[in-house]
Design an enzyme around this catalytic site. Structure first.
Site, PDB file in Angstrom:
ATOM      1  N   TYR A   1      52.075   5.507  14.440  1.00  0.00           N
ATOM      2  CA  TYR A   1      52.606   6.847  14.230  1.00  0.00           C
ATOM      3  C   TYR A   1      53.053   7.480  15.540  1.00  0.00           C
ATOM      4  O   TYR A   1      54.170   8.003  15.649  1.00  0.00           O
ATOM      5  CB  TYR A   1      51.579   7.780  13.566  1.00  0.00           C
TER       6      TYR A   1
ATOM      7  N   GLU B   1      51.633  14.727  21.269  1.00  0.00           N
ATOM      8  CA  GLU B   1      51.178  13.927  20.135  1.00  0.00           C
ATOM      9  C   GLU B   1      49.740  13.457  20.326  1.00  0.00           C
ATOM     10  O   GLU B   1      48.956  13.433  19.375  1.00  0.00           O
ATOM     11  CB  GLU B   1      52.105  12.725  19.925  1.00  0.00           C
TER      12      GLU B   1
ATOM     13  N   ASP C   1      52.544  11.004   9.910  1.00  0.00           N
ATOM     14  CA  ASP C   1      51.204  11.501  10.229  1.00  0.00           C
ATOM     15  C   ASP C   1      50.546  12.006   8.952  1.00  0.00           C
ATOM     16  O   ASP C   1      51.071  11.814   7.836  1.00  0.00           O
ATOM     17  CB  ASP C   1      51.271  12.586  11.302  1.00  0.00           C
TER      18      ASP C   1
END
Length: 385
Positions: A134, A51, A152
């Protein structure tokens, strides 16, 4: 539900078929999910690393970097024990180097505060350096199956079209609406697959420039498709003005070595190495700028010894043209002991083949590559010894 993660009010109209949306998306994801390395394990460390890398980075590039990074740092302990220079070198080319520095800081926080075990609560993940709402939501839902959304840019785009939202997604009210819709849509016990499916849909089908609506599993519930506004959603945010900058720098050759310096921690590209240089002033040529900047940054007076290349790079809204030069110290100058750093925290004289061990900003990294392939380099080193 965990403290501090209260679900927003439900924003979906009563006629919206939530169960149908969930089922169609989950079926589509099961059949179309890409084989990504972090999906093979779902380990929290792997999901978190992916991520962070995927912020501002295309998937194909992120996968290659992920695999190289994981081969060197297979777990949190090995990353926590790493030297920052090595982490930055592995990150070289991905840009936004604060991500790499925060990865290292977070790994050390996990090692010191959690015994090297990745934390398993939203609040603890959110408290890690470089982790926003997020990323925390993605790690918790994908790695731990926590019942929460992960919103996202892909998810924002999908839901802005599904709900036909006529305002830019950058507006706080729109962000709240999309987040509330995401909370309502996450099916009980299926957050892991659903969130990945929604992100995958935005990446593969509901793309930024052109949505492939015939392939979309939830097109029947897309208000933008029904109203003919898909191409106008999401409503774009006004782009900031592009700023063009001309710069010059010098690779000082002396005693068979090259002079490099390390940028300050409070500067752009903190902790990276570079050749001294800076912005060209009005009416100034690139050679003049290189000489002046070298003197201002190091106290050394240098003379050009040939152009390396002109390279062009981008950083946020800046478009940079960088003129790179070989240079030599003027008579009476001592690069080893006579430099005084004004824009850096450290300087080294290194052999050209050692440059590959240091992380440079993209423009300087491209100059390094051009230097090392330049047939003049050996002759210049010998002539200046």
């Amino acid at each position: 539900m965990a403290k501090g993660s209260r679900q927003p009010p439900a924003p979906l109209a009563g006629a919206f078929d939530i169960d149908g949306f969930r089922a169609r998306l989950l079926d589509w994801f099961a059949a179309n999910a890409r084989d990504l390395p972090w999906r093979r394990t779902l380990a929290p460390y792997h999901v978190w690393l992916s991520e962070i890398m995927l912020q501002q980075t295309r998937m194909d590039r992120a996968v290659a970097y992920f695999e190289r990074f994981l081969a060197r740092f297979p777990d949190i302990g090995s990353l926590a024990a790493a030297h920052e220079d090595e982490v930055l070198k592995l990150w070289e080319g991905l840009g936004y180097y604060s991500r790499a520095k925060n990865l290292l800081r977070a790994a050390r926080a996990i090692q010191d505060g959690h015994g090297g075990v990745f934390p398993a609560t939203f609040e603890a993940v959110r408290a890690l350096p470089g982790v926003g709402p997020y990323t925390a939501g993605a790690v918790m839902s994908v790695a731990f199956g926590d019942q929460r959304p992960a919103v996202d840019a892909n998810v924002e785009r999908v839901l802005a079209r599904v709900l036909d939202i006529g305002r830019p997604v950058s507006e706080p009210a729109v962000k709240r609406r999309i987040l509330a819709a995401a909370w309502e849509l996450v099916p009980p016990g299926e957050a892991r697959a659903f969130n990945q499916g929604l992100m995958e849909l935005g990446a593969l089908v509901c793309a930024p420039r052109k949505a492939d609506c015939p392939r979309c599993p939830v097109s029947g519930q897309c208000l933008a498709l029904q109203r003919g506004t898909v191409a106008q959603r999401p409503v774009p945010t006004a782009r900031p003005e592009t700023i063009r900058i001309d710069m010059a720098c010098g690779a000082l050759l002396t005693g068979g070595r090259v002079f490099i310096q390390k940028r300050r921690p409070d500067d752009v590209w903190p902790g990276l190495w570079e050749f001294p240089g800076g912005v060209m002033e009005a009416g100034e040529g690139p050679e003049e700028a290189m000489i002046r900047e070298f003197r201002e940054e190091t106290g050394l007076l240098v003379r050009p010894a040939g152009k390396i290349a002109v390279v062009r790079t981008s950083y946020t809204r800046y478009r940079i043209t960088l003129h790179g030069y070989f240079c030599r110290a003027a008579p009476g100058q001592d690069p080893q002991r006579g430099h005084r750093l004004h824009e850096a925290v450290e300087a080294r004289l290194v052999r050209p083949f050692e440059l590959g061990a240091f992380a440079f900003p993209s423009g300087h990294a491209r100059l390094v590559a051009r230097m090392l392939s330049d047939v003049r380099l050996e002759g210049l080193l010998n002539a200046l010894d």
